[in-house]
Design an enzyme around this catalytic site. Sequence first.
Site, short mmCIF file in Angstrom:
data_model
loop_
_atom_site.label_atom_id
_atom_site.label_comp_id
_atom_site.label_asym_id
_atom_site.label_seq_id
_atom_site.Cartn_x
_atom_site.Cartn_y
_atom_site.Cartn_z
CG ASP A 343 8.33 -11.88 3.64
OD1 ASP A 343 7.89 -13.02 3.37
OD2 ASP A 343 8.89 -11.17 2.79
CG HIS A 670 10.68 -16.53 10.15
ND1 HIS A 670 11.15 -15.77 11.21
CD2 HIS A 670 10.45 -15.67 9.15
CE1 HIS A 670 11.19 -14.50 10.84
NE2 HIS A 670 10.77 -14.42 9.59
CG ASP A 718 10.42 -26.66 14.38
OD1 ASP A 718 10.11 -25.72 13.63
OD2 ASP A 718 9.59 -27.37 14.99
CD GLU A 727 10.66 -16.81 5.72
OE1 GLU A 727 11.89 -16.61 5.81
OE2 GLU A 727 9.85 -15.93 5.35
O1 9MR Z 1 14.33 -18.66 -0.73
C1 9MR Z 1 15.01 -17.47 -1.04
C2 9MR Z 1 16.48 -17.73 -1.22
O2 9MR Z 1 16.71 -18.64 -2.27
C3 9MR Z 1 17.18 -16.41 -1.50
O3 9MR Z 1 18.57 -16.62 -1.56
C4 9MR Z 1 16.84 -15.38 -0.43
C5 9MR Z 1 17.39 -14.01 -0.79
O4 9MR Z 1 16.56 -13.34 -1.68
O5 9MR Z 1 15.47 -15.25 -0.27
C6 9MR Z 1 14.77 -16.43 0.03
O6 9MR Z 1 13.43 -16.12 0.00
C7 9MR Z 1 12.90 -15.30 1.01
C8 9MR Z 1 12.56 -13.95 0.42
O7 9MR Z 1 13.72 -13.25 0.09
C9 9MR Z 1 11.67 -13.11 1.33
N1 9MR Z 1 10.52 -13.84 1.77
C10 9MR Z 1 10.88 -15.09 2.43
C11 9MR Z 1 11.63 -15.99 1.50
C12 9MR Z 1 11.93 -17.33 2.14
O8 9MR Z 1 12.90 -17.23 3.13
#
Ligand code: 9MR
Length: 747
Positions: A343, A670, A718, A727
Amino acid sequence: MKRRRTALLSLTALLAAALTALPAAPAGADEVEQVRNGTFDTTTEPWWTTPDVTAGLSDGRLCADVPGGTADRWDAAVGQNDITLVKGESYRFSFKASGVPEGHVVRAIVGLQTAPYDTWYEVSPQLSASGDSYAYTFTSPVDSSQAQVAFQAGGAADAWRLCLDDVSLLGGVPPEVYQPDTGPRVRVNQVAYLPAGPKNATLVTGAGTRLPWQLRNADGRTVAHGWTVPRGSDVSSGQNVHSIDFGAFHGRGKDFTLVADGETSRPFAIGTGAYEQLRLDSLKYYYTQRSGIAIRDDLRPGYGRPAGHLNAAPNQGDAQVPCQAGRCAYTLDVTGGWYDAGDHGKYIVNGGISTWELLSTYERSLHARTGQPGRLGDGSLALPESGNKVPDVLDEARWELEFLLKMQVPEGQPLAGMAHSKVHDAQWTGLPLLPSDDPQPRELHAPTTQATLNLAATAAQAARLYRPYDRAFAAKALTAARTAWRAALAHPETYPDPNDGTGGGAYPDDNASDEFYWAAAELYLTTGEQEFAHHVLTSPVHTAGIFGPLGFDWGRTAAAGRLDLATVPNALPGRDEVRRSVIRAADSYLATAASQPYGMPYAPDGNLYDWGSNAQVLNNAHVIATAYDLTGAARYRDGALGSMDYILGRNALNISYVTGYGEVASHRQHSRWYARELDPNLPDPPRGTLAGGPNSSIQDPYAQSRLKGCTGQFCYVDDIQSWSTDETAVNWNAALAWMASFVADQG
Ligand code: 9MR
């Protein structure tokens, strides 16, 4: 948590949507057709188009003239609204489509027809001129009577013609059974074993008793042989497995294979070169994650792109970002930093642990017996700053540090000295989307204690590491760290809102004692001051068992403080016990690895693999490796090296989770800009990108449609749509970079 890729359609497009409802026709006993008039026999009703698209009947199909020159897929679309979806129900989404001229991509989605346009399912096939049939099965993540099926065709430079027929969304179908292709049953590190290191593999077999194995060199000659060790049923995968130990072989070369039970493994090397490369690639990853600067194609061929979020349209930019409505009276220039993941958000808590682990990769090279600071030196990473006589890893980390400093609330404002938790889009955006094409307004989110302490910890660490290269920056960082520390003491329980997950991740965390401990440790290590030593020594975290099965990450940061107190020279009273606590943790992770037939130091409670489990495996390995740095005992070195095997292919899926490393490797992570899976003009993620990895909670609809009921290691696919298992993220690559650098140093 709730996160979605969002399709943004203009209000006019919505108003243009025809709402005529025709009765749904049952297609089978339990299967019900949800799409009205998908066959276009006599009319295009009730399909709508965006105002820039002209659609009509042509040979019993709907054909749409799509204009060129629009920015995003959703800028030119055809769709149908008011479809009902039932949560947990499986649907078959199918259609025929053609595109002239050939090669255009259509993004076919099932999602919410109003803002924030959540996308629940999407596919993006590349179309032929003659047309093809497409069919997909997915499980609805929601109950909704406001679903739409839409075909988004914008984003092309030139005009083209899209034709559709037999569009169907059939409810009540049985869920698709997904069988991953796991290749040969002999599972190895597909990249390289070190000549003097451990060499272990895993065989999946029904056999209950030992079997012979042979190690073959590139010529097919057997160079070692032995017997497997039956290990019974493996909890992490549900498979019956044997283990193979060929560590007695010390030869070198490429294209070795391991043969057992009639199966031949994927090829691998025995040597050190791959880890030198991986150390650099895993760190080079950060340059292409940078915000606020154009990425130079000469430095990263195939990855050049315009600067993102610099206030050049359509970006609204990060140069004058306001707070969320009514939250503050100022704007901040928060340009720069790294995009968090796939993102365009920038988050202090995740940026903090990532910066720490990158700085620690460098700091380890200064203090560890096998450290080689020259390998991370100026020019090593091909950065715009290369040639400035500063180690490149410090140049890269500084790009993020400068951003972290900008997130601090200015003096004179309420909560001065605290750090805003994050800056990101007001709404989730769709894929693919270059950073420079993001049209969303950006917002600062409320300061939190955790973000403030991430700033204090990393800025304090930076102060000691940059001092030899830039005294002014080091002093500035230390001042900011002290200010942040005092602000956190004044606001010790200002936690992030766990529901603040629209347009960006929530990173929920309702405890800041670990961040206090980490920040105090870094401030103490840099200044030696009594106040910080006192906080460390009186914190309950100092003596707590902080090295649990999941390992450390953005929300569990105490380990960062403990590891640095153990490894960075200092005179803390009772430091021997600090070091012993790290060694005890390493012993428990070694015991875990020994109990796992796949050899990873990771066995989460209930076999529930967490979001980003690959980074957790690597961070547990980081603790084991630190015990080697502290003791020099070979068992820790071997345990750390063996953990890498799991990441690079010795796993149930027989996949290397690092792009560009191994015969079969993750490459569809992702990401909005490494989105080759959706747009052939965009690249795959760069070499050295780690995938998040198996995640038992499979939060995204794509993974839910494929992996429901999955066991541990199998909770991974994947595919660019699987944001909860596949991601890329800056914190995960930091764990890879630290470990790759450790392994390279053992060569
Ligand atoms: O890796 C993060 C995970 O541990 C959390 O539970 C989740 C909710 O906040 O978010 C993951 O991180 C994502 C983040 O929120 C937004 N950018 C991408 C991150 C990786 O998926």
